[in-house]
Structure formats: C-alpha cells, structure tokens
Design a protein around this motif. Structure first.
Motif, mmCIF file in Angstrom:
data_model
loop_
_atom_site.group_PDB
_atom_site.id
_atom_site.type_symbol
_atom_site.label_atom_id
_atom_site.label_comp_id
_atom_site.label_asym_id
_atom_site.label_seq_id
_atom_site.Cartn_x
_atom_site.Cartn_y
_atom_site.Cartn_z
ATOM 1 N N HIS A 45 9.121 -5.906 -12.430
ATOM 2 C CA HIS A 45 9.599 -5.818 -11.284
ATOM 3 C C HIS A 45 8.502 -5.897 -9.998
ATOM 4 N N LEU A 46 7.450 -5.243 -10.562
ATOM 5 C CA LEU A 46 6.387 -5.048 -9.522
ATOM 6 C C LEU A 46 5.596 -6.495 -9.376
ATOM 7 N N PHE A 47 5.874 -7.526 -10.436
ATOM 8 C CA PHE A 47 5.343 -8.834 -10.316
ATOM 9 C C PHE A 47 5.959 -9.594 -9.436
ATOM 10 N N VAL A 48 7.418 -9.627 -9.665
ATOM 11 C CA VAL A 48 8.224 -10.286 -8.470
ATOM 12 C C VAL A 48 8.279 -9.560 -7.062
ATOM 13 N N PHE A 49 7.948 -8.547 -6.902
ATOM 14 C CA PHE A 49 7.615 -7.727 -5.693
ATOM 15 C C PHE A 49 6.575 -8.535 -5.124
ATOM 16 N N TYR A 50 5.351 -8.271 -5.688
ATOM 17 C CA TYR A 50 4.206 -8.894 -5.141
ATOM 18 C C TYR A 50 4.047 -10.237 -4.744
ATOM 19 N N MET A 83 0.801 -1.254 0.089
ATOM 20 C CA MET A 83 0.104 -0.012 -0.016
ATOM 21 C C MET A 83 0.855 1.125 -0.039
ATOM 22 N N PRO A 84 0.648 2.058 -1.149
ATOM 23 C CA PRO A 84 1.400 3.537 -1.027
ATOM 24 C C PRO A 84 0.846 4.127 -0.146
ATOM 25 N N PRO A 85 1.438 5.513 0.444
ATOM 26 C CA PRO A 85 2.611 5.948 -0.049
ATOM 27 C C PRO A 85 4.105 5.421 0.337
ATOM 28 N N ILE A 86 4.099 4.458 1.541
ATOM 29 C CA ILE A 86 5.107 3.925 2.082
ATOM 30 C C ILE A 86 5.008 2.583 1.739
ATOM 31 N N MET A 87 5.688 1.686 0.956
ATOM 32 C CA MET A 87 5.610 0.433 0.789
ATOM 33 C C MET A 87 6.631 -0.264 1.375
ATOM 34 N N GLY A 88 6.708 -1.489 1.038
ATOM 35 C CA GLY A 88 7.742 -2.568 1.600
ATOM 36 C C GLY A 88 9.128 -1.689 1.332
ATOM 37 N N ALA A 89 10.244 -2.449 1.963
ATOM 38 C CA ALA A 89 11.661 -1.780 1.780
ATOM 39 C C ALA A 89 12.063 -2.183 0.266
ATOM 40 N N ALA A 117 10.499 -1.518 -2.293
ATOM 41 C CA ALA A 117 10.187 -0.743 -3.132
ATOM 42 C C ALA A 117 11.291 0.455 -3.278
ATOM 43 N N PHE A 118 12.133 0.531 -2.329
ATOM 44 C CA PHE A 118 13.158 1.593 -2.451
ATOM 45 C C PHE A 118 14.293 0.868 -3.397
ATOM 46 N N LEU A 119 14.372 -0.456 -3.155
ATOM 47 C CA LEU A 119 15.642 -0.921 -4.041
ATOM 48 C C LEU A 119 15.074 -0.937 -5.713
ATOM 49 N N MET A 120 13.708 -1.069 -5.839
ATOM 50 C CA MET A 120 13.427 -1.013 -7.018
ATOM 51 C C MET A 120 13.701 0.369 -7.642
ATOM 52 N N VAL A 121 13.634 1.267 -6.956
ATOM 53 C CA VAL A 121 14.176 2.860 -7.748
ATOM 54 C C VAL A 121 15.450 2.507 -8.206
ATOM 55 N N GLU A 122 16.507 2.179 -7.484
ATOM 56 C CA GLU A 122 17.822 1.991 -8.048
ATOM 57 C C GLU A 122 18.080 0.703 -9.037
ATOM 58 N N PHE A 123 17.290 -0.350 -8.858
ATOM 59 C CA PHE A 123 17.621 -1.350 -9.935
ATOM 60 C C PHE A 123 16.731 -1.103 -11.282
ATOM 61 N N ILE A 124 15.871 -0.301 -11.302
ATOM 62 C CA ILE A 124 15.176 0.102 -12.538
ATOM 63 C C ILE A 124 16.001 1.136 -13.125
ATOM 64 N N GLY A 125 16.215 2.189 -12.287
ATOM 65 C CA GLY A 125 16.745 3.322 -12.837
ATOM 66 C C GLY A 125 16.155 4.274 -13.679
ATOM 67 N N GLY A 126 16.259 5.704 -13.801
ATOM 68 C CA GLY A 126 15.436 6.666 -14.382
ATOM 69 C C GLY A 126 13.940 6.408 -13.880
ATOM 70 N N ILE A 127 13.659 6.286 -12.707
ATOM 71 C CA ILE A 127 12.354 6.077 -12.455
ATOM 72 C C ILE A 127 12.511 6.833 -10.903
ATOM 73 N N SER A 128 11.317 7.729 -10.366
ATOM 74 C CA SER A 128 11.327 8.104 -9.001
ATOM 75 C C SER A 128 10.506 7.112 -8.201
ATOM 76 N N TYR A 129 10.731 7.268 -6.841
ATOM 77 C CA TYR A 129 9.905 6.439 -5.837
ATOM 78 C C TYR A 129 8.298 6.674 -6.023
ATOM 79 N N TRP A 130 8.069 8.008 -6.392
ATOM 80 C CA TRP A 130 6.737 8.311 -6.649
ATOM 81 C C TRP A 130 6.022 7.577 -7.784
ATOM 82 N N ASP A 131 7.047 7.529 -8.757
ATOM 83 C CA ASP A 131 6.361 6.647 -10.016
ATOM 84 C C ASP A 131 6.029 5.153 -9.597
ATOM 85 N N ILE A 132 6.834 4.718 -8.499
ATOM 86 C CA ILE A 132 6.502 3.137 -8.312
ATOM 87 C C ILE A 132 5.109 3.225 -7.393
#
Length: 662
Positions: free
Chosen positions: A516-521, A298-304, A306-321
């Motif tokens: 990335h959201l698929f494996v996160f879920y 559940m946004p706005p603060i998801m599991g930890a 989700a912050f890794l996702m920002v770095e792994f995908i690149g070119g995307i902000s946490y807010w986009d996720i």
C-alpha cells in the motif's frame, strides 16, 4: 522575522492565487464579494465545519446519515463555489443552474436522514423515488468532481460505471455478468460500498478534522515561522536557500495536503532566494517542487490517502503507518539535500549572509508554535484514536497560540479557520465520493482480483523467477500509479491502485503495508513526473523557468522516491516491520551511503567534477547499496570506497561556469 520584501522578490498574494488557479483545480473558486450568496456560502461553510466538529465530538450520528449529510454539504457548496467553466471564475454572480444543482444537492444530503426508516424497512428494495434520487446523486458527484478536482478522475469514475453496466460485452478476462441501471444505483447510493462508502467515511472523519487542524495552524502564522526556522537552521550552509526550501517544505507538508499549494506558498519565498544566490531557474523550481511534493510523505501528518490506508488495510493504526513511513521520508529528503549540496559545490555557491538571516532570538521565541504538531505525535503514540487526536490538537493550537499576542487566535480568526478548513475539504469530499464509485464497481464485479491476477500472469509470462515476477509487477504498478497520478488527486489515485494493483504485489508475498505504501508513493510523485508534473509547472510559474525542464530537474532531485518504494517492498525492515535495531541501522546506513553516490552521479560532482564514466559508476554503486541484499551491499561499499579514493588521487581542473545563473 526575515525581511523578505527588502531582500528577495517574493510573489504577491494575488500572483500566488493566479498560479494556484492555473495549476490547482481545488483553488479555482468564485470570489463573490457582495450579495446574498456571499453570505450563504460563508455560513454554509461555517455550518459544515460546526456540524463535523459536533458529530466528531459526540459521535451520535449513524454512519450512513453522517456520510449523507457530509455529501450534501460538499456537493451544494461545490456548485456554489466552483463554476462550470473556468472562464466564469471572475464573474461576481451565480448562474441559475448552479443554484438549482445546489438545491438538489441539499435534498440528496437530506434524503437518507428523512427516509432512513423507510429505506431500511424495504430491505434493499427501491422505489421510483429512491432510483431517481440515487441516479441524481451519481450524476452530481461526477459533475462536482469535474469542477473541483478535474476531468481525469471524472472520466475514470465514469469508465468504471460503464464497465459495470457493459460487463457481458467486455473482452476476455475482463468480462462479467453485467448489471442493470437499478443495480448500479442501488450499489452506489444505498449500500456502504459505493458513494457512501469507506473513502467518504474517511473524508467525513479523519481528513476533515486534520484539514481543520491545518487551518487553525495557519492562523497562528506557523507557515511564515516554518520559513524563518528553516532559514535559521540551514540558511548559512553551502547553497543555503535550497536547503531552506527542503526543510521548510517538509514542515509545510504538515499543514498543506496539496503539492501545488505547498509549492506556491513556500516557493514564493524560497525560489527567489535560490535564484538570487545563483541557482538556475529550472533547478530552483525543481528543488521546491520535489521538496513540496515530499511534504505529503512526511509524518506525523501525511497526505490524505494515508488516512484511507488505515481503513483499507484494517487492523492497523494511523501511527503504525506514520512510523513505518518515517525512515523512507527521511531518506527522500536526504537525497534531495545531498544533490542540492553537490550542485551548490559545483557552482561554487555560498550560504546567506548575516544581513539576510533572520534574528535567531526572535525565531526561538516562537518555537512554541511547533507544540501543536508535537501534541499530535504524543497523542498518536499514546494510542488515542486519530479523530480524538485531531480534535485535541485543534484545542491545543488555540491554547498555545495565546502565549503571544501576535500569534493569538481570536474569535474572528477561529471563524475564518472553520470556513477555510471547510473550503479545503470540499474537493477532498467529492474526490472521495467519486473514489467510492470506483470501489463499488471493483467490489461488485471482482475487478480488483481479476486485474491483480492479470498483472501477476503478465509478469510470469516475461520471467520464471519469483524475484523477477515481483520486480516486474512492481514496475507495472509504478507505471500505472504515475499515469493515474498525473490526472487524479492522491486520494483517488490511491483508491484505484490499492484496490487493483496493490493486491498483485501482496499475492507475490510482499507485506500488505509495503504494497500500500508503494502505490501511495508513486501516486504522489506523479506531481513531479513529466510530461504532466503539476507541482513542477507551478514551480516554473514562480521561478520563470521552462516547465518541462523544471519537471526533469524535480524528477532528478527526487530520484530517491523512484527507488525507495522498491527498497521497502524488497526489504520491509526499512518500514520497521519484523526487524531488529542492528538490522534497521544497517539498512539505513547502506541506503544513505547509496544516496550519496547516486546524488554525486546525478549532479556530476562530488569533491570535484566527475568524468562521465565516474557518474555511471557512482549511480551503479549507489543502486547496489540501496538494493537490500548482503552481497550487493559488499560490492556497493567496496565500489563506494574506491570511487571516493579516486576523487583524491585523480585531480581534474574544475571548470565552473563563469556565470552560475546561466
């Protein structure tokens, strides 16, 4: 405030702690009540938080030094707080070897800051001292991870190291040239692709600050306020306590990154309410487990992760996720809400009485406690960096808490919050360090692309169609994510699956964010998937129900979580990717309608009890509606309308059980 002690038998703080220690390795810490080491640990945790805050505010420490110091703090404190064996948990003293390991950890954390110029000047060449320090760092990370996180992720990380060493002996496509011990140590501790890599960097920046934010929120009493607010909104509705659990747990996910911790804290309040109203023990536990696990989605603060996702995908902000995850999260909780409603109707359960409800005026007086969460959202939407948003949200929490005396954060509360936040961060730090080992091996050996191609080739052997390949690859990835999630924390699970399985989904044309959201879920919902469903087992500990049955109920209630990830891979509009408002509204409408039909089929009740054939037809119609394709939507809507009409034309005697609690 709801007088829960008089009306519902909630668990005591001691009982909650016992459950956490049983099902959550991160909570299994020593309780040193006196002596020198009690204060060493206290001031160590305080210094950890103050260091992280200072580094985040001024940002003057080079990355490699920041990560080395972060690792040194985490390792040394883990060895002081987490015993080597659980049976030593209640011992009010430290073993000599824990003191030695903690001292070595301090040295490891200080090695990079002291030797940086020398290390850089050697341009990748290692001395004997470098080698032994790096080797000690690897071994200590594995042992600290075993203690604070659990054995599974330790075994997985060790297996990856063995794979790196024995590459030439690996069979078939898994073979690679192999690396000697010097190469392994250099990669793991003297590059940015091993222990001191991206996962630990995310822990030392984003995750740590948001854990501190959660610790400060707890000091305002917001956890109990979430419960009171949930009761005020949903308590009087049909089967009210179950809906309270859903609403409360979704909010609790904001301040708790652990499914088990969420279950124990909010479930000790909601599960007794559900049982008293008439829900079965296993169903009550299943509701809380499913809802608490969804808190990480559940946004706005998801599991930890989700912050890794920002770095792994690149070119995307946490807010986009967070924005992309919003509609799937709403659908997830909508599915649980629908099924608890149908179960309540099936059993003929009421809502809470006026006497059991909190004073709404008092609840509204504390609505300001939600302002820190609103602050996070506003700052992220405005484009502020995640780190700065977290820092300002901590400041906002302290300022907002001063509105009323009973929520005010004083000096002692602030110090306690700093200590609690650092304590919570220890397991995340060592888990991300262990995950860095996995990333280092994958990067050095090319294992990620190798396994991604292997998954695609396996799917191609079983089907010729492009859609069939994608669906089979998604199925294989789902199974891998759930199996890994049964024994690994979400962060480590996400690191493994995002580097190995997600690339296979991307190769078949899925958007990177969807993959990335698929494996996160699926890494998250492993906590409620039998046979190893830790969140469900913790809920059974609260409810007194049978653990496996509780797990089955939680998986049934969270059926949306097994379907929604397929939806947003096949139809990225659900993540608000390249879509228009009309398209988005249509996808959401058909998805919610489909969840109503699936919920009715799973529970066996709609407007009346359903025949077996009706239940299958409901699930089928729901799946057609959820599948994002024009013809399937039409078939699903027609089937939905027909089933709805049949509800009213064919009457059936409602044989409710005489005792709903049976």
């Amino acid at each position: 405030m709801l007088e829960k002690d008089k009306k519902f038998e909630s668990l005591t703080a001691e009982q909650q702690q016992e459950l956490l220690e049983k099902y959550d390795p991160e909570s299994s810490t020593r309780k040193l009540e006196h002596g020198m080491f009690k204060w060493i640990i206290f001031f160590g945790l305080l210094a950890f938080s103050l260091f992280q805050l200072t580094a985040s505010i001024f940002q003057f420490i080079p990355r490699q030094l920041l990560l080395s110091i972060h690792l040194g703090f985490a390792l040394s404190l883990v060895f002081l707080l987490f015993p080597a064996r659980k049976k030593n948990l209640r011992m009010n003293k430290l073993a000599w070897y824990d003191i030695v390991l903690a001292a070595i950890s301090v040295g490891i954390g200080a090695y990079w800051p002291i030797m940086q110029d020398d290390i850089v000047s050697r341009v990748g060449l290692m001395t004997s001292l470098d080698f032994y320090v790096g080797l000690a760092a690897i071994l200590l990370v594995l042992e600290a991870t075993r203690r604070a996180v659990g054995l599974p992720i330790t075994i997985i990380s060790s297996a990856f190291l063995l794979y790196m060493y024995y590459g030439r002996q690996m069979p078939g496509f898994l073979a690679h040239r192999g690396y000697d011990l010097d190469d392994i140590v250099k990669t793991m501790f003297f590059t940015s692709e091993g222990i001191l890599g991206t996962p630990l960097y995310v822990s030392a920046t984003f995750i740590f600050l948001f854990l501190l934010f959660g610790a400060f929120l707890v000091k305002t009493g917001v956890g109990q306020y979430f419960n009171d607010l949930a009761v005020s909104i949903a308590g009087k509705r049909t089967g009210g306590p179950a809906k309270v659990a859903i609403f409360s747990s979704a909010l609790q996910g904001t301040i708790s990154g652990s499914s088990v911790a969420n279950v124990v804290t909010s479930g000790s309040f909601t599960i007794p309410m559900m049982k008293k109203l008439g829900y079965r023990k296993e169903f009550a536990g299943g509701v809380e487990a499913a809802a608490s696990t969804g808190g990480q989605l559940m946004p706005p603060i998801m599991g930890a992760a989700a912050f890794l996702m920002v770095e792994f995908i690149g070119g995307i902000s946490y807010w986009d996720i967070a924005k992309a995850a919003a509609i799937p999260a709403v659908l997830y909780f909508t599915g649980i809400w629908i099924m608890t409603h149908f179960e309540a109707k099936r059993l003929g359960l009421r809502g809470l009485s006026d006497e059991e409800m909190p004073n709404r005026r008092e609840v509204l007086k504390k609505i300001y406690l939600l302002l820190p969460i609103l602050t996070v959202i506003i700052l992220l939407v405005s484009g502020m960096s995640v780190m700065r948003a977290a820092l300002w949200s901590i400041v906002a929490t302290i300022a907002i808490s001063a509105i009323r005396k009973d929520t005010r954060i004083g000096f002692k509360d602030a110090v306690d919050a700093l200590v609690d936040g650092a304590r919570t961060a220890l397991s995340v730090a060592v888990a991300t360090a262990a995950a860095g080992i996995i990333v280092g091996v994958v990067t050095k050996t090319g294992l990620g692309l190798t396994l991604a191609n292997g998954l695609v080739d396996l799917a191609a052997d079983l089907t010729n169609s492009a859609q069939g390949k994608l669906l089979l690859t998604l199925l294989f990835t789902m199974i891998a994510s759930i199996v890994l999630g049964m024994g690994s924390p979400t962060t480590a699970n996400y690191v493994i699956t995002s580097t190995i399985a997600a690339p296979a989904i991307i190769l078949l044309g899925a958007p990177e964010l969807s993959a990335h959201l698929f494996v996160f879920y699926f890494g998250i919902i492993a906590d409620i998937t039998p046979p190893v469903a830790l969140a469900a087992f913790a809920a059974a500990g609260v409810s007194g129900g049978e653990p496996i049955r509780t797990g089955v109920n939680s998986a049934k209630l969270a059926i949306a979580a097994f379907i929604i990830p397929y939806m947003f891979v096949l139809s990225p509009e659900l993540l608000m990717i390249d879509t228009t408002i009309p398209q988005l509204l249509w996808v959401v409408f058909t998805a919610v309608t489909g969840m109503i039909a699936i919920g009715a089929g799973m529970i066996g009740y709609w407007f009346r009890r359903l025949y077996v054939i009706e239940r299958f037809l409901c699930v089928g119609a729901g799946l057609m509606l959820i599948y994002p394709e024009g013809m399937s939507d039409i078939i699903g809507l027609v089937s939905f309308a027909a089933l709805l009409a049949i509800q009213f034309f064919i009457k059936r005697e409602d044989k409710r059980p005489k005792e709903a609690t049976a």
